[in-house]
Design an enzyme around this catalytic site. Structure first.
Site, PDB file in Angstrom:
ATOM      1  N   GLY A  85      84.339   2.617  96.212  1.00 49.83           N
ATOM      2  CA  GLY A  85      84.551   2.115  97.544  1.00 49.83           C
ATOM      3  C   GLY A  85      85.925   2.379  98.141  1.00 49.83           C
ATOM      4  O   GLY A  85      86.956   2.135  97.499  1.00 49.83           O
ATOM      5  N   ARG A 111      86.545  -6.837  88.040  1.00 52.21           N
ATOM      6  CA  ARG A 111      86.970  -7.553  89.248  1.00 52.21           C
ATOM      7  C   ARG A 111      88.088  -6.744  89.922  1.00 52.21           C
ATOM      8  O   ARG A 111      89.166  -7.260  90.214  1.00 52.21           O
ATOM      9  CB  ARG A 111      87.411  -8.986  88.925  1.00 52.21           C
ATOM     10  CG  ARG A 111      88.454  -9.142  87.844  1.00 52.21           C
ATOM     11  CD  ARG A 111      89.050 -10.557  87.819  1.00 52.21           C
ATOM     12  NE  ARG A 111      90.022 -10.737  86.775  1.00 52.21           N
ATOM     13  CZ  ARG A 111      89.783 -11.156  85.541  1.00 52.21           C
ATOM     14  NH1 ARG A 111      88.542 -11.462  85.176  1.00 52.21           N
ATOM     15  NH2 ARG A 111      90.769 -11.294  84.668  1.00 52.21           N
ATOM     16  N   LEU A 114      88.118  -3.835  95.060  1.00 52.51           N
ATOM     17  CA  LEU A 114      88.215  -2.674  95.970  1.00 52.51           C
ATOM     18  C   LEU A 114      89.643  -2.137  96.076  1.00 52.51           C
ATOM     19  O   LEU A 114      90.200  -2.019  97.174  1.00 52.51           O
ATOM     20  CB  LEU A 114      87.643  -3.030  97.356  1.00 52.51           C
ATOM     21  CG  LEU A 114      86.123  -3.227  97.409  1.00 52.51           C
ATOM     22  CD1 LEU A 114      85.665  -3.704  98.789  1.00 52.51           C
ATOM     23  CD2 LEU A 114      85.361  -1.960  97.029  1.00 52.51           C
ATOM     24  N   SER A 173      79.970  -6.412  96.937  1.00 54.20           N
ATOM     25  CA  SER A 173      80.955  -6.524  95.865  1.00 54.20           C
ATOM     26  C   SER A 173      81.326  -7.992  95.719  1.00 54.20           C
ATOM     27  O   SER A 173      81.664  -8.648  96.703  1.00 54.20           O
ATOM     28  CB  SER A 173      82.204  -5.710  96.197  1.00 54.20           C
ATOM     29  OG  SER A 173      83.231  -6.089  95.301  1.00 54.20           O
ATOM     30  N   ASN A 243      74.150  -4.009  93.457  1.00 60.99           N
ATOM     31  CA  ASN A 243      75.530  -4.081  92.968  1.00 60.99           C
ATOM     32  C   ASN A 243      75.565  -4.908  91.665  1.00 60.99           C
ATOM     33  O   ASN A 243      74.506  -5.239  91.107  1.00 60.99           O
ATOM     34  CB  ASN A 243      76.409  -4.711  94.066  1.00 60.99           C
ATOM     35  CG  ASN A 243      77.807  -4.121  94.051  1.00 60.99           C
ATOM     36  OD1 ASN A 243      78.433  -4.046  92.989  1.00 60.99           O
ATOM     37  ND2 ASN A 243      78.298  -3.698  95.195  1.00 60.99           N
ATOM     38  N   SER A 317      77.750   2.209  84.270  1.00 59.47           N
ATOM     39  CA  SER A 317      78.192   1.602  83.003  1.00 59.47           C
ATOM     40  C   SER A 317      77.737   2.377  81.774  1.00 59.47           C
ATOM     41  O   SER A 317      78.496   2.507  80.798  1.00 59.47           O
ATOM     42  CB  SER A 317      77.681   0.158  82.901  1.00 59.47           C
ATOM     43  OG  SER A 317      78.163  -0.600  83.972  1.00 59.47           O
TER      44      SER A 317
END
Ligand code: FMN
Length: 361
Positions: A85, A111, A114, A173, A243, A317
């Site tokens: 992003g 976490r 962005l 997000s 997400n 992932s």
């Protein structure tokens, strides 16, 4: 070759903290020549959003947040890649550590918040590869301290149209406080109306830039009804489901890391995100295509996403645990599945959505 290199490097990379390992991976990729990927079997090709995807396996947002290694990623064999992003102004994101490997669970909690070099840098990096082949999208978001979040998306759209094949509006997000509130009906309606208007203005005289909306897995079915209705009303081209999740399934083995704040991705996300995908497919009624993402780590998982309603799949992932050899493995496995079931890829889309929405996989 690159798969074998990953197997050699994995123990060293996984001995490092995840963010450092990721930075080294991006560095390594940036040093690699961006060769053209070998041609895919035509049976893996699929036309979606009016574009010819060479195969349905894409890279999910968040891997190449700063748009640094687009062509190298395409050369790994992905059918498409989603960068970002990206947010308008450069922002640092949350303090480190902000990403955690739950190795026993084949999962990640992040976490990042962005963290972005900002829109201008992303725009320049994309402009440098203008004219090259490959389907490339950019995931867009809003700055944490923005006074006009919708304005942030509009600005990203205005400046990236013509440089990306698709733009994904990320309102899902969990790591930017209040961002997911934009999934609420009134906000979303305004956001999507202004985004489509900005796209139509920016695209004049050029091929249409596809606008997608990416949703969170942690929404109620009532909220999903409203999101789908609003997306269809406003003419969004497709939905990306999903997400990361803020939920922490009981089954997680790594109890110590499970308490970390952030979005969980990887294997434990597969079932909830695939159920939501199936629920979305049942509501969309084939009016727009869906991208299925969350826990894709094998050909079986990719095939399940397709049967649940995905025209395309994405992963992130599983790359951390299985490396880039996984891309070829999934493509080979999909071809075997098509042969076994004597079916064309596009005929399998949504075939089992009703069962899968009930949790029968
Ligand atoms: C480290 C990390 C960073 C991510 N950053 C973004 C992002 O910037 N924007 C976004 O929409 N999704 C982001 N995602 C979510 C992924 O695109 C994807 O939706 C999610 O990880 C589920 O797929 P997976 O189980 O294959 O990882 C990120 C995921 C991870 C693990």
């Amino acid at each position: 070759m690159i798969g074998a290199l990953f197997s050699l490097a994995k123990p060293a990379l996984h001995a490092l903290d995840p963010e450092t390992a990721h930075q080294l991976t991006i560095r390594g990729l940036s040093l690699m020549p961006a060769t053209v990927a070998p041609k895919d079997d035509p049976r893996l090709g699929i036309g979606v959003f009016g574009k010819p995807f060479p195969n349905p396996v894409g890279l999910a947002a968040g891997f190449d947040k700063q748009c640094e290694v687009t062509d190298q990623l395409l050369s790994l064999g992905f059918g498409f890649v989603e960068l970002g992003g990206v947010v308008p102004k450069p922002q640092a994101g949350n303090p480190r550590p902000r990403v955690f490997r739950l190795a026993q669970d084949e999962a990640i909690i992040n976490r990042f918040g962005l963290n972005s070099d900002g829109l201008e840098i992303a725009r320049q990096r994309l402009a440098r590869r203008r004219g090259r082949s490959g389907i490339v999208g950019v995931n867009i978001g809003a700055n944490k301290d923005s006074a006009d979040r919708i304005g942030d998306y509009v600005q990203c759209i205005r400046e990236l149209c013509g440089l990306a094949g698709f733009l994904t509006i990320n309102v899902s997000s969990p790591n930017t406080p209040g961002l997911r509130d934009l999934q609420g009906e009134a906000f979303l309606d305004d956001l999507l109306a202004r985004s489509i208007e900005a796209r139509d203005k920016a695209d004049q005289g050029r091929a249409r830039t596809i606008i997608l909306l990416k949703i969170a897995p942690d929404i109620s079915l009532d909220a999903l009804d409203a999101i789908v209705a609003t997306a269809l009303k406003r003419g969004i081209d497709g939905l990306t489901v999903s997400n990361t999740t803020v939920a922490r399934p009981e089954t997680l083995q790594d109890k110590a890391l499970a308490v970390q704040t952030g979005g969980l991705s990887g294997k434990p996300l597969f079932v909830p995100s695939t159920r939501l995908l199936a629920e979305t497919f049942l509501r969309v009624e084939r009016k727009i295509p869906l991208i299925g993402v969350g826990g894709v780590d094998s050909a079986e998982a990719a095939w399940a996403k397709i049967r649940a309603g995905a025209s395309l799949v994405q992963l992130y992932s599983a790359l951390v645990y299985k490396g880039p050899g996984l891309i070829g493995d999934i493509k080979r496995g999909l071809l075997e599945g098509l042969d076994r079931e004597r079916i064309a890829l596009d005929r399998a889309i949504g075939r089992d959505a009703s069962d899968m929405a009930q949790g029968q996989f």
